[in-house]
Design a protein around this motif. Structure first.
Motif, PDB file in Angstrom:
ATOM      1  N   ILE A 102     -15.769  65.515 103.386  1.00 21.61           N
ATOM      2  CA  ILE A 102     -15.609  64.867 101.968  1.00 21.61           C
ATOM      3  C   ILE A 102     -15.223  63.749 101.953  1.00 21.61           C
ATOM      4  N   PHE A 103     -16.177  63.144 102.642  1.00 22.30           N
ATOM      5  CA  PHE A 103     -15.757  61.701 102.045  1.00 22.30           C
ATOM      6  C   PHE A 103     -16.956  61.487 101.447  1.00 22.30           C
ATOM      7  N   ARG A 104     -18.519  62.400 101.637  1.00 24.49           N
ATOM      8  CA  ARG A 104     -20.080  62.135 101.029  1.00 24.49           C
ATOM      9  C   ARG A 104     -19.610  62.723  99.823  1.00 24.49           C
ATOM     10  N   TYR A 105     -18.978  64.202  99.574  1.00 24.35           N
ATOM     11  CA  TYR A 105     -18.900  64.529  98.615  1.00 24.35           C
ATOM     12  C   TYR A 105     -18.089  64.052  97.273  1.00 24.35           C
ATOM     13  N   GLN A 106     -16.888  63.386  97.962  1.00 26.38           N
ATOM     14  CA  GLN A 106     -15.991  62.440  97.095  1.00 26.38           C
ATOM     15  C   GLN A 106     -16.774  60.687  96.054  1.00 26.38           C
ATOM     16  N   LYS A 107     -17.865  60.978  97.116  1.00 24.90           N
ATOM     17  CA  LYS A 107     -18.428  59.187  96.598  1.00 24.90           C
ATOM     18  C   LYS A 107     -19.790  60.346  95.626  1.00 24.90           C
ATOM     19  N   ARG A 109     -18.931  63.569  93.583  1.00 22.72           N
ATOM     20  CA  ARG A 109     -18.843  63.531  92.505  1.00 22.72           C
ATOM     21  C   ARG A 109     -18.637  62.791  91.513  1.00 22.72           C
ATOM     22  N   ASP A 110     -18.888  63.183  90.142  1.00 23.56           N
ATOM     23  CA  ASP A 110     -18.110  62.166  89.092  1.00 23.56           C
ATOM     24  C   ASP A 110     -19.092  60.907  89.206  1.00 23.56           C
ATOM     25  N   ARG A 114     -18.215  57.271  87.014  1.00 23.20           N
ATOM     26  CA  ARG A 114     -17.233  56.595  87.749  1.00 23.20           C
ATOM     27  C   ARG A 114     -18.169  55.383  88.179  1.00 23.20           C
ATOM     28  N   ILE A 119     -13.659  55.275  95.676  1.00 25.39           N
ATOM     29  CA  ILE A 119     -12.440  56.104  95.877  1.00 25.39           C
ATOM     30  C   ILE A 119     -12.024  55.745  96.986  1.00 25.39           C
ATOM     31  N   ASP A 122     -13.295  54.779 100.006  1.00 25.49           N
ATOM     32  CA  ASP A 122     -13.826  53.147 100.288  1.00 25.49           C
ATOM     33  C   ASP A 122     -13.299  52.281 100.392  1.00 25.49           C
ATOM     34  N   THR A 202     -17.473  72.039 101.556  1.00 22.93           N
ATOM     35  CA  THR A 202     -18.305  70.919 100.765  1.00 22.93           C
ATOM     36  C   THR A 202     -19.447  70.722 100.955  1.00 22.93           C
TER      37      THR A 202
END
Length: 312
Positions: A102-107, A109-110, A114, A119, A122, A202
């Motif tokens: 999940i952390f790597r996907y959020q990094k 994404r967009d 960003r 995020i 972080d 993910t």
């Protein structure tokens, strides 16, 4: 048959040693970084490696010293405690894997919009908080082990002189307590199926973002005013780390998919080597993943190994 079991035991010891060494080296490589410089991702890797190492050690103590040694005398609470620690390490490893994905996907994404804005994960305090949540959930989901019904069926249930069952979930066809059966299905759904689904989704999203980024081009205006296309440049270390994470996620998916197929398709009481099969399936990810993460994130380097040798 005795020779076959001895071969399995040899492979089991080899896999355990490989996994133990890999997780220890990964932990020491991360600890070398000053804690003031440790980032969220390294913290999640540290939690994953610690959970992997604890699971490998405890599952060998439980399976080898308790189940394989007929002379072992272990009380009920000792048996329950060892099983609790085994389940605790397994769930922790799974939850930290979910957290990393999940952390790597959020990094990713967009990331273009960003730019360098952080995020939520972080923030190191947020990372510590989520790590604590993983530990708390693992503890909560492992606690039912202490109230499981250990009464064995009089038929076809093998146990040693200590009365420690080979598997707390294992039931005969004629006797299976409701508590054991309910916890088994709840455990499989919450601790295996749901995390497997999250990691699969993910992983697909991360792969989609990477493929989209390869095709993305942005206009760049030159000094003369003409417009030209240029491909965004990405940090090669970040890309290598992401590929390593995808490889580890793929290993996780294969590992636990095989485990679920085994649990739902076969009756463990009908196979004398079922405990060995479950061991190899459940520990293959915990033993191999530290090498994938370590190599992909430049933690397993000659420089780090030299520093570790100096510490020894």
């Amino acid at each position: 048959m005795a020779g076959f079991f001895s071969d399995l035991m040899g492979l089991r010891v080899l896999l355990s040693c490989i996994g133990f060494v890999g997780n220890v080296v990964l932990i020491l490589s991360i600890i070398q970084i000053r804690f003031s410089r440790v980032k969220s991702f390294e913290l999640f890797l540290l939690g994953l490696a610690a959970a992997n190492m604890e699971e490998i050690v405890i599952i060998n103590i439980y399976d080898v010293l308790i189940l394989e040694t007929s002379a072992a005398e272990t009380g009920t609470w000792s048996c329950r405690l060892l099983k609790f620690m085994t389940v605790f390490g397994e769930i922790n490893s799974i939850l930290f894997t979910v957290l990393i994905s999940i952390f790597r996907y959020q990094k990713l994404r967009d990331a273009g919009r960003r730019v360098n804005l952080p995020i939520f994960l972080d923030n190191i305090r947020s990372a510590w908080m989520m790590s604590g949540v993983c530990v708390m959930l693992s503890t909560f989901l492992s606690l039912p082990v202490f109230v499981m019904n250990l009464q064995q069926s009089k038929v076809n249930i093998t146990s040693n002189s200590s009365g420690c069952p080979p598997d707390f979930f294992r039931c005969s066809k004629n006797y299976c307590p409701l508590l054991n059966r309910s916890y088994k299905y709840l455990f499989i759904v919450l601790c295996h199926m749901v995390p497997l689904l999250i990691v699969t989704i993910t992983s697909c999203l991360i792969l989609t973002v990477l493929l989209r980024q390869r095709k993305t081009v942005t206009p760049e205006v030159s000094v003369s005013g003409s417009s030209q296309l240029h491909r965004k440049t990405k940090d090669p270390r970040f890309q290598r780390s992401t590929i390593a994470i995808l490889a580890a996620m793929c290993l996780f998916q294969v590992d636990w998919t095989v485990y679920l197929i085994f649990q739902w398709t076969f009756n463990a009481t009908d196979f004398p080597i079922s405990a060995e099969i479950e061991f190899f399936v459940s520990t293959s990810y915990t033993s191999i993943s530290p090498y994938v993460y370590g190599v992909g994130n430049n933690l397993f380097t000659l420089r780090n190994f030299k520093n570790l040798l100096k510490l020894c």
